[in-house]
Design a protein around this motif. Structure first.
Motif, PDB file in Angstrom:
ATOM      1  N   PRO A   1       0.823  -1.210   0.000  1.00  9.75           N
ATOM      2  CA  PRO A   1       0.000   0.000   0.000  1.00  9.75           C
ATOM      3  C   PRO A   1       0.857   1.259   0.000  1.00  9.75           C
ATOM      4  N   PHE A   2       0.383   2.276  -0.712  1.00  9.03           N
ATOM      5  CA  PHE A   2       1.094   3.545  -0.816  1.00  9.03           C
ATOM      6  C   PHE A   2       0.267   4.615  -0.125  1.00  9.03           C
ATOM      7  N   ASP A   3       0.863   5.269   0.895  1.00  6.25           N
ATOM      8  CA  ASP A   3       0.185   6.326   1.625  1.00  6.25           C
ATOM      9  C   ASP A   3       0.875   7.645   1.290  1.00  6.25           C
ATOM     10  N   PRO A   4       0.211   8.547   0.548  1.00  7.53           N
ATOM     11  CA  PRO A   4       0.852   9.813   0.158  1.00  7.53           C
ATOM     12  C   PRO A   4       1.313  10.648   1.346  1.00  7.53           C
ATOM     13  N   ALA A   5       0.732  10.420   2.529  1.00  8.08           N
ATOM     14  CA  ALA A   5       1.114  11.211   3.697  1.00  8.08           C
ATOM     15  C   ALA A   5       2.489  10.831   4.226  1.00  8.08           C
ATOM     16  N   THR A   6       2.906   9.585   3.994  1.00 10.41           N
ATOM     17  CA  THR A   6       4.176   9.121   4.553  1.00 10.41           C
ATOM     18  C   THR A   6       5.144   8.572   3.520  1.00 10.41           C
ATOM     19  N   ASP A   7       4.644   8.247   2.329  1.00  7.80           N
ATOM     20  CA  ASP A   7       5.451   7.534   1.345  1.00  7.80           C
ATOM     21  C   ASP A   7       5.797   8.435   0.167  1.00  7.80           C
ATOM     22  N   SER A   8       6.796   8.030  -0.602  1.00 11.00           N
ATOM     23  CA  SER A   8       7.236   8.889  -1.700  1.00 11.00           C
ATOM     24  C   SER A   8       8.025   8.079  -2.721  1.00 11.00           C
ATOM     25  N   VAL A   9       8.173   8.677  -3.911  1.00  9.36           N
ATOM     26  CA  VAL A   9       9.108   8.158  -4.901  1.00  9.36           C
ATOM     27  C   VAL A   9      10.450   8.806  -4.597  1.00  9.36           C
ATOM     28  N   SER A  10      11.460   7.993  -4.288  1.00  4.85           N
ATOM     29  CA  SER A  10      12.713   8.541  -3.768  1.00  4.85           C
ATOM     30  C   SER A  10      13.752   8.820  -4.844  1.00  4.85           C
ATOM     31  N   ALA A  11      13.506   8.422  -6.087  1.00  5.55           N
ATOM     32  CA  ALA A  11      14.451   8.699  -7.164  1.00  5.55           C
ATOM     33  C   ALA A  11      13.689   8.826  -8.469  1.00  5.55           C
ATOM     34  N   ALA A  12      14.224   9.641  -9.367  1.00  3.15           N
ATOM     35  CA  ALA A  12      13.567   9.812 -10.664  1.00  3.15           C
ATOM     36  C   ALA A  12      13.585   8.494 -11.438  1.00  3.15           C
ATOM     37  N   PRO A  13      12.492   8.141 -12.131  1.00  3.15           N
ATOM     38  CA  PRO A  13      12.460   6.895 -12.900  1.00  3.15           C
ATOM     39  C   PRO A  13      13.529   6.878 -13.991  1.00  3.15           C
ATOM     40  N   ARG A  14      14.058   5.667 -14.241  1.00  4.30           N
ATOM     41  CA  ARG A  14      15.044   5.472 -15.314  1.00  4.30           C
ATOM     42  C   ARG A  14      14.478   4.471 -16.312  1.00  4.30           C
ATOM     43  N   LEU A  15      14.724   4.717 -17.599  1.00  2.00           N
ATOM     44  CA  LEU A  15      14.269   3.819 -18.648  1.00  2.00           C
ATOM     45  C   LEU A  15      15.354   2.785 -18.923  1.00  2.00           C
ATOM     46  N   LEU A  16      14.993   1.495 -18.758  1.00  7.29           N
ATOM     47  CA  LEU A  16      15.957   0.405 -18.881  1.00  7.29           C
ATOM     48  C   LEU A  16      15.363  -0.724 -19.718  1.00  7.29           C
ATOM     49  N   VAL A  17      16.197  -1.660 -20.095  1.00  3.02           N
ATOM     50  CA  VAL A  17      15.748  -2.894 -20.725  1.00  3.02           C
ATOM     51  C   VAL A  17      15.932  -4.015 -19.703  1.00  3.02           C
ATOM     52  N   LEU A  18      14.853  -4.701 -19.370  1.00  2.41           N
ATOM     53  CA  LEU A  18      14.880  -5.758 -18.372  1.00  2.41           C
ATOM     54  C   LEU A  18      14.759  -7.129 -19.042  1.00  2.41           C
ATOM     55  N   PRO A  19      15.745  -8.014 -18.885  1.00  4.08           N
ATOM     56  CA  PRO A  19      15.611  -9.373 -19.393  1.00  4.08           C
ATOM     57  C   PRO A  19      14.808 -10.213 -18.402  1.00  4.08           C
ATOM     58  N   VAL A  20      13.796 -10.884 -18.910  1.00  2.00           N
ATOM     59  CA  VAL A  20      12.954 -11.742 -18.079  1.00  2.00           C
ATOM     60  C   VAL A  20      13.079 -13.164 -18.592  1.00  2.00           C
TER      61      VAL A  20
END
Length: 264
Positions: A1-20
């Protein structure tokens, strides 16, 4: 769960290639946005890979690694009871965390067991790789307390959970081990656990101590001090074992030649 009052995005998103991995031999490649979300409940720094086309979360790992740990201490009479107690770290101490595992404190007395899950019981006794201390006449030393993950916790032995002779003897034998490790770290005798019996009132007691493959220390009585509270006596008795390991018998002097403490 994400609570805007206490939680945050701590780094700017990065575009990557993910091998699955799809199987042992095939891999699918996804264009993903990787971002890190900090949450308070549960505590986490969630490294999250989101498919850039579909918005599907492909993987999420917590970058906060939980562990129970801290330090150790004991009221120890360094050298003997005339010196009075000092707070010293306890190296080589067996420590268990319920449901998480066990460890031995390091040479500085620090310890850590990986795990999470809220408060867990931490227990310990005077047992280590080089000595196990037994109280010949009474309950043996035992520690118990509640620890939280990632919150430093002290395993402490004092008069509330251990006798003074138990603490002094545990410390003194570990001292001997560390001394020999300076010049002969492979010497087998000092790297082997010895049984130490304190608070004895039989045999040659009071006012005595002896080595017979184990080391033994008498309770105070008849004007004699408790020999388990005299670290020079403990070193002396352990020395008989060192001498026997080298010579094949104890000998009469050498390493185990007498000691004096507080005029005794």
């Amino acid at each position: 769960p994400f609570d805007p009052a206490t939680d945050s995005v701590s780094a700017a998103p990065r575009l990557l290639v993910l091998p699955v991995a799809l199987s042992e031999s095939t891999v699918a490649y996804h264009l993903v946005w990787r971002l890190t979300l900090r949450t308070a409940q549960p505590l986490g720094a969630w490294v999250t890979d989101v498919d850039a086309h579909t918005g599907e979360i492909l993987q999420r790992t917590n970058d906060i690694h939980f562990a129970y740990g801290g330090d150790t201490s004991a009221e120890t009479q360094l050298y003997g009871w005339c010196n009075g107690p000092s707070d010293l770290a306890m190296p080589y101490l067996r420590i268990s965390v319920s449901g998480a595992g066990s460890t031995t404190s390091n040479a500085a007395g620090a310890w850590s067991v990986a795990g999470s899950g809220g408060p867990r019981t931490v227990s310990s006794d005077l047992f280590g790789p080089y000595v196990r201390v037994f109280n010949q006449n009474g309950d043996e030393a035992a520690f118990s307390g509640l620890a939280l993950e990632n919150v430093p916790f002290t395993v402490r032995f004092d008069d509330a959970n251990a006798r003074q002779d138990e603490r002094d003897t545990f410390d003194a034998v570990n001292d001997v081990h560390d001394f020999f490790a300076l010049f002969d770290p492979a010497f087998a005798y000092t790297n082997t656990r010895i049984d130490a019996y304190v608070n004895r009132n039989d045999g040659y007691c009071p006012g005595n101590a002896w080595w017979d493959g184990t080391i033994n220390f008498c309770a105070a009585g008849s004007g004699y001090a408790n020999t388990g509270e005299l670290q020079q006596v403990i070193h002396h008795e352990f020395g008989h074992g060192v001498q026997a390991a080298i010579l094949g018998y104890q000998g009469e002097q050498g390493l185990a030649r007498g000691e004096r403490q507080c005029g005794l």
